[in-house]
Design a protein around this motif. Structure first.
Motif, PDB file in Angstrom:
ATOM      1  N   GLN A   1       0.829  -1.204   0.000  1.00 55.97           N
ATOM      2  CA  GLN A   1       0.000   0.000   0.000  1.00 55.97           C
ATOM      3  C   GLN A   1       0.869   1.262   0.000  1.00 55.97           C
TER       4      GLN A   1
ATOM      5  N   THR B   1      -3.352   5.222   1.020  1.00 57.04           N
ATOM      6  CA  THR B   1      -3.636   5.511   2.419  1.00 57.04           C
ATOM      7  C   THR B   1      -3.881   4.198   3.156  1.00 57.04           C
TER       8      THR B   1
ATOM      9  N   LYS C   1      -5.333   2.265   6.241  1.00 55.83           N
ATOM     10  CA  LYS C   1      -6.354   2.500   7.255  1.00 55.83           C
ATOM     11  C   LYS C   1      -6.049   1.699   8.523  1.00 55.83           C
TER      12      LYS C   1
ATOM     13  N   PHE D   1      -7.639   0.613  12.140  1.00 60.57           N
ATOM     14  CA  PHE D   1      -8.889   0.554  12.904  1.00 60.57           C
ATOM     15  C   PHE D   1      -8.643   1.022  14.338  1.00 60.57           C
TER      16      PHE D   1
ATOM     17  N   ARG E   1      -0.002   0.842  15.429  1.00 65.01           N
ATOM     18  CA  ARG E   1       0.232   2.109  14.707  1.00 65.01           C
ATOM     19  C   ARG E   1       1.735   2.391  14.529  1.00 65.01           C
TER      20      ARG E   1
ATOM     21  N   GLU F   1      -4.302   6.590   7.960  1.00 68.37           N
ATOM     22  CA  GLU F   1      -5.572   7.185   8.374  1.00 68.37           C
ATOM     23  C   GLU F   1      -6.212   6.302   9.442  1.00 68.37           C
ATOM     24  N   PHE F   2      -6.702   6.947  10.491  1.00 65.96           N
ATOM     25  CA  PHE F   2      -7.348   6.192  11.557  1.00 65.96           C
ATOM     26  C   PHE F   2      -8.863   6.167  11.332  1.00 65.96           C
ATOM     27  N   VAL F   3      -9.457   4.972  11.322  1.00 63.66           N
ATOM     28  CA  VAL F   3     -10.902   4.824  11.079  1.00 63.66           C
ATOM     29  C   VAL F   3     -11.506   3.931  12.163  1.00 63.66           C
TER      30      VAL F   3
END
Lengths: 302, 302
Positions: free
Chosen positions: A177, A183, A185, A187, A231, A247-249
């Motif tokens: 990626q 980006t 992701k 979680f 992370r 990106e944090f989702v």
């Protein structure tokens, strides 16, 4: 192969599970390769027939898929173990069977480093079937004096892993990626801790254990022993690769049910039995993984 | 049936596992009986379809045979559980699945009463596959909110059990031996302790647990809670039946490897959940068993 062993490889080359002939590049002329299904006795038996050591690494490898294909998951992951043990049982000189098990046999983990004595309450069929495989080994060891050994791998990654999808070994998937400038992701907050272990360190541990008489009959943790926040791993990937972003989702539904809590393997048993220590830290391992796919990515991305 | 439930029976009637139509004597017109294989989805699915409770009692029942037919042992004992859970998963109103598990999931036991938290290291494939079944239940409960429950039975016996061979439920086998005036052989000194539980008490526990909302999701021991020496059981059989004799002989090879140590179930969880208590002590149970075969032996001995 480098140590002079006669090596036979049995692989289904199932693309879902990372089957890829390019993984043999450089040794293809020095190994016997058989494309076949580990579930089929008449394929397996003649290959096991003259073996001194059987490394059983075959499995349905996606724990998240295991509930979608429960019967296949059993057959490939645990039924295969039973077939291998049955083939070995029929032999006069019983080979050593070394199983790639998984920390997923434990399920939800308690605080502190994970030892081999932790209660085993898997949260996936994948984990149930790895657990059944471990139990199969101990039954055959107990009744037929067959030498067996199981290594419980934490979170493996490294060159040659599949990077088609995110269903197993996320490190490699994230390397791809990042290399593609995408980006990644994460979680939740990504603070869950994992124990990432590099492929070369895994290989070294398998070889050392197979050569250690005291390891026979044991279940042995195989991890780095280092707790890394999820992370932190993702950040390492983006920084080492040099492209991509994080990106944090929110957690999607059901993923939380697979969350096992923080995992760090206590690897003192492995070290005590073999002197093994991990040689590759996460940043170095990610760099080597990225380097590999920079050169050979076309063989892994379709 | 007596409580007014609509009952469907699925049975392979495999004579090796005690299949016997005479067991339905007296209720044969009040139950739906299907002769079929629990491993076959198209047999199972329509039967599960309108059930509110599924009692899963099907298994390859001989732990000593389980190593002789390992694949069949998996399929009948654990694969069947997976099939049942898959059928239930497809339903809108999920039925409660109640599994007949076994204390054999534990393997070698430590001192003191056996609790549900004991480490699970089975000594037979039978035990591995009952353990896998328990784990299947908890996975489906966890991911699909399906109500499940497992009862770990100790040493069951009673009227209607098979008495063709000694491969499971020795009490009934010994009752037959005694009734035929034979010599019952006891391996070793016969001081190993077992927890014998009468069939009617087992039935009562299954019904009570199925009606206890708090039991859902649990693993529950089901035994008498009474430790009986093996030789004490044999003596009771010979005395109650009034014929036959006992002889002590050395352990045959391999049998010792199956020895699990003294077993007494801690049944406080079962009692706490349902108020259940065993109602039939060993001598009474043996007397009822002998009485049954005196009247109906011709249907059980070929």
């Amino acid at each position: 192969v480098g140590l002079g062993a006669h090596v036979t490889l049995l692989d289904s080359l199932d693309p879902r599970y990372g089957g890829n002939r390019f993984n043999l590049q450089g040794i293809e002329d020095r190994v016997r390769t058989v494309v076949g299904d580990v579930r089929v006795t008449h394929v397996l038996a003649p290959l096991v027939h003259d073996a001194e050591i059987v490394f059983h690494l075959a499995a349905q490898v996606s724990y998240s898929d295991s509930l979608a294909i429960p019967v296949e998951d059993y057959e490939v992951t645990a039924g295969s173990t039973l077939q291998i043990l049955e083939c070995c049982r029929a032999m006069t000189a019983k080979p050593l069977v070394v199983l790639a098990s998984s920390r997923m046999v434990v399920g939800k983990v308690g605080p502190g480093p994970l030892t081999e004595e932790a209660p085993t309450n898997p949260l996936s069929l994948y984990g149930v079937h790895k657990l059944a495989s471990e139990k199969y080994l101990s039954i055959y060891q107990h009744f037929f004096d067959m030498p067996t050994l199981a290594l419980r791998i934490t979170n493996p990654y490294g060159p040659r892993q599949q990077i088609h999808h995110s269903k197993y070994s996320l490190v490699g998937w994230f390397v791809r990626q990042a290399m593609e400038g995408r980006t990644i992701k994460v979680f939740g907050e990504g603070t869950q801790r994992r124990d990432y272990i590099f492929a070369d360190d895994i290989g070294e541990a398998f070889l050392r254990c197979a050569a250690a008489p005291e390891a026979v009959g044991q279940v042995v943790n195989l991890g780095s022993g280092v707790a890394t926040e999820f992370r932190e791993m993702v950040t390492a990937v983006v920084e080492v690769v040099g492209t991509g972003r994080v990106e944090f989702v929110p957690w999607p539904e059901n993923y939380e049910r697979l969350e096992t809590g923080d995992v760090t393997a206590d690897t003192s048993r492995l070290h005590g039995l073999t002197g093994w220590q991990p040689g590759v830290d996460l940043r170095t391992g990610v760099a080597r993984t990225a380097e590999y796919y920079r050169h050979h990515g076309e063989h892994y991305i379709r």
